[in-house]
Design a protein around this motif. Structure first.
Motif: not given
Lengths: 250, 528
Positions: A51, A54-56, B375, B378-379, B509-513
């Protein structure tokens, strides 16, 4: 066979902590054109690692390089050549498989004619062509998994990461998927796969990495691992011995 | 004391416990004692509110026309409650068939499907009457305390209404299922149930819109009681039971019980068959189309996807349109009243603006918070900002499509009023969408009407912004420059609630969380 000298994936001191370290200063290199199986018990950090690639998930520290691209600094460039397939397929129930692939192609900005050809070819290969106009909501778990796999492959990623891709598939479908994946590797793609079905890893992976407590505790071809493990007969024996030893050491 | 497993009572208790827990979930993580205190306070509050209403009823009951008044009141009550219970039962039966939940477990166990259905339907009847009972029973209590004990007959009459409505709802839902087939039944029954349920609320609003002469005629029609033939006496059974007539009460309860038992006995087998047929059946037929619509641009791709998902979910669409439907009669009243003063737009334009804000809020919530595959998105090699902008652009079209006809109608009356409604409507839509963008919380699409229970603060802010835009519209229609004051307050509110993290972080985009909601944080924790 691998031809690109740049590794497909390089992880350096990759770290992610939740309540405890999930991935602990992980170093890992996967060569281009390789079929790499990432094994480990539940909670070993396999999914967390994928993850982050994948950049999640944002990594706490460390480096991720995908075909030389620094994925933490250039996430969009990295994502262009990566696909990630989670163990739970993420689909839109109200779309049919072809519409789903149209959507994926639009996200990746694929040239429409090439995308249409690729979508048709994938749906044919995976036995979904007759169902291309049926909404996914009526599909079985296995069919959904195959639609998601088609979505992961339609943009022809150079690095494909699959988290338990054979879950829910019957024997015939599992064979279809395995054939498709090995064909992609032959064409030059790199695949990293996590699985609990050790026979799959044993049969199709070029190299195997075993994770425990967020660290790589063993890595190599099956033959190399057998030698390191004192001549264990199967990957399952080797895996269980290594995990038990790691548990005692922890 | 534990109940014997597998019995009717144990199934009812199980379903009621699940219902109670669902209700308790509205209060979030509040301790049970505090929830109980809130409920007791609400109950006391409802009785306090009901007290003057009971005095008003008492005044009319003791008047010369007392009996006719009571008949009209009870008949109206039946018109209100029965459709509601029937609609709730239809929705519950449909949900049981399609969402299945524990139905597979129950059908796989060594019990008769009919028993499980009876228990579930019984629990459903109790839940349905409990929701209307919250409003009606405090009134009955207050009337009884004021010396009119016959009002307590509402308790058993309402319970009987629940049983009767649940039985009828089961029959209607299954008849529909077998008439149109499993593929279409879900959409039609859900929309039908929504409309039946809405009819009560809409009916009350339409009555309020009627001129006095029409209302008097309606009262006379409702209070009319020839009392003669058997059929009429049967038809008036529920209202006479609710009015406290002992023989009617016994008759109504017996009839309701018979209806419930007959529905379960006759349709129990049909329910099991329907459940088997519905397993795996898509909710509505897919439409065959030719050719493909592959496209390389992100915006059209996202718009197409959002519109397809919305258009193919008739239940969701009906829930959203219900918001508009509920507001229309109010708009009509305001138009009529405003029209009398020669300035219809003063009342109607703010109504349109509020509707636009509500629509945009609901659609933005669906597109952003209720994304089915967050998710996966987000990829993709696009920034989160690009995806969010694409989604917001996608919701603009349905909002514009719904708001254009009434805006045109208003433009015929007053171009300036329509211009004000358009400007403020766009503003209200944008601010509602921004609120949803900044306060995303993952949830299922079907929960769109319960989204306000996700966060009381967001609900409050949404209403606050709507109110400010409505005020701004009203003031602007007058031609006063003071409309900038509420608009400035909107700006201030949005500035105060803007995300704390810099936009760059949110858009990465990499900082979705990075701005993880509790649900996303939970996903993170489980990911290891």
């Amino acid at each position: 066979m691998p031809s690109d000298p740049t590794p497909a994936l390089v992880l350096r001191a990759l770290t992610k902590r939740f309540a405890r370290p999930a991935v602990d200063s992980l170093d890992l290199t996967v060569r281009a054109g390789e079929f790499y199986a990432l094994l480990g018990p539940n909670g070993a950090g396999k999914s967390t690692t994928l993850r982050m690639v994948a950049g999640l998930l944002p990594a706490d520290s460390g480096e991720i390089h995908i075909f030389g691209i620094d994925a933490r600094r250039q996430p969009i460039a990295a994502k262009r050549i990566v696909a990630w397939l989670p163990d739970e397929p993420q689909l839109y129930d109200k779309l049919d498989p072809l519409e789903y692939l149209e959507f994926v192609a639009g996200l990746w900005g694929l040239e429409p004619r090439r995308a249409a050809e690729s979508a048709e070819s994938l749906l044919q290969t995976l036995g979904l062509w007759e169902h291309r106009r049926e909404r996914c909501e009526g599909f079985s778990r296995g069919m959904k998994q195959k639609v998601a796999l088609a979505g992961a492959l339609v943009h022809e990623p150079r690095l494909l990461m699959l988290d338990e891709p054979l879950t829910g598939l019957d024997a015939g479908s599992a064979r279809q998927v395995k054939n498709l994946l090995t064909a992609r590797v032959r064409e030059g793609a790199t695949i990293i796969l996590t699985t609990h079905i050790l026979e799959v890893a044993e049969r199709i992976a070029d190299r195997v990495g075993i994770l425990a407590h967020g660290r790589l505790i063993a890595e190599g071809t099956l033959a190399e691992l057998r030698v390191a493990g004192g001549g264990c007969a199967s990957l399952e024996d080797l895996f269980l011995d290594l995990i038990a030893a790691e548990g005692r050491a922890a | 004391m534990s109940l014997r497993p597998g019995t009717f009572v144990s199934f009812v208790a199980h379903d009621l416990r699940l219902g109670a827990r669902g209700f308790a979930a509205i209060f979030g993580a509040l301790p049970a004692r505090r929830v109980a205190a809130i409920l007791v306070a609400a109950l006391v509050g409802l009785h306090l509110v009901a007290w003057p209403a009971a005095l008003w009823f008492g005044g009319h009951e003791s008047g010369a026309d007392g009996d006719r008044f009571l008949t009209a009141a009870m008949r109206s009550g039946v018109f209100f409650v029965l459709p509601w219970v029937v609609a709730t039962a239809m929705t519950a039966v449909t949900r049981m068939l399609y969402q299945r939940g524990d139905l597979d477990l129950l059908f796989a166990s060594p019990i008769f499907p009919r028993d499980a259905l009876a228990a579930r339907l019984f629990a459903q009847a109790i839940e349905a009457v409990a929701s209307v009972g919250l409003l009606l029973l405090p009134l009955a209590d207050a009337c009884a305390l004021q010396g009119r004990p016959h009002w307590l007959a509402l308790y058993p009459a309402l319970f009987a209404c629940g049983l009767f409505g649940a039985g009828l709802g089961l029959m209607l839902a299954l008849a529909l299922f077998f008439a149109v087939g499993p593929r279409r039944a879900r959409a039609i029954s859900q929309i039908g149930a929504t409309l039946v349920g809405a009819s009560a609320v809409l009916g009350a609003q339409i009555v309020a819109m009627l001129p006095n002469s029409a209302r008097t005629w309606l009262f006379d029609a409702l209070a009319f009681n020839s009392g003669g033939d058997a059929l009429r006496r049967l038809a008036t059974l529920p209202e006479r039971a609710a009015g406290g007539e002992p023989a009617a009460l016994v008759g109504w309860m017996a009839l309701a019980l018979a209806m419930f038992v007959a529905a379960v006995l006759v349709f129990g087998g049909g329910f099991a068959r329907a459940a088997l047929q519905s397993a795996g059946a898509p909710s509505s037929p897919g439409r065959a189309r030719t050719g493909t619509r592959f496209r390389a641009r992100l915006g059209p791709t996202l718009r197409l996807k959002e519109h397809r998902l919305l258009w193919r979910d008739p239940w969701l669409l009906s829930q959203i349109m219900l918001q508009v439907l509920y507001t229309l009669p109010v708009g009509g009243i305001l138009w009529r009243n405003g029209g009398a003063t020669g300035t219809a737009g003063i009342a109607f334009a703010p109504t349109l603006v509020v509707i636009a804000g509500q629509l945009a809020g609901s659609l933005a919530w669906i597109a952003l918070s209720a994304e089915d595959a967050p998710e996966f998105l987000a990829t993709a090699p696009v920034t989160r900002g690009e995806i969010e902008r694409g989604k917001l652009a996608a919701i603009a079209l349905p909002v514009a499509a719904i708001m254009t006809p009434p805006l045109f109608a208003l433009a015929f009356v007053s171009a300036w009023d329509a211009f004000c409604a358009l400007g403020c409507g766009v503003g209200a839509s944008l601010s509602a969408a921004l609120l949803m963008l900044w306060r995303q919380k993952p949830a299922r699409r079907g929960l769109v009407l319960r989204r306000h229970s996700q966060s009381k603060l967001v609900a409050l802010l949404e209403h606050w912004l709507s109110l400010l835009w409505a005020v701004a519209t009203g003031v602007a229609v007058f031609g006063s420059a003071a409309c900038v004051v509420p608009i400035a307050l909107v700006g201030l509110t949005l500035w105060l609630i803007r995300p704390a993290a810099p936009l760059g972080d949110l858009r990465s985009a990499s900082a979705i969380n990075a701005n993880a909601s509790p649900a996303r944080a939970d996903i993170e924790v489980r990911a290891g």
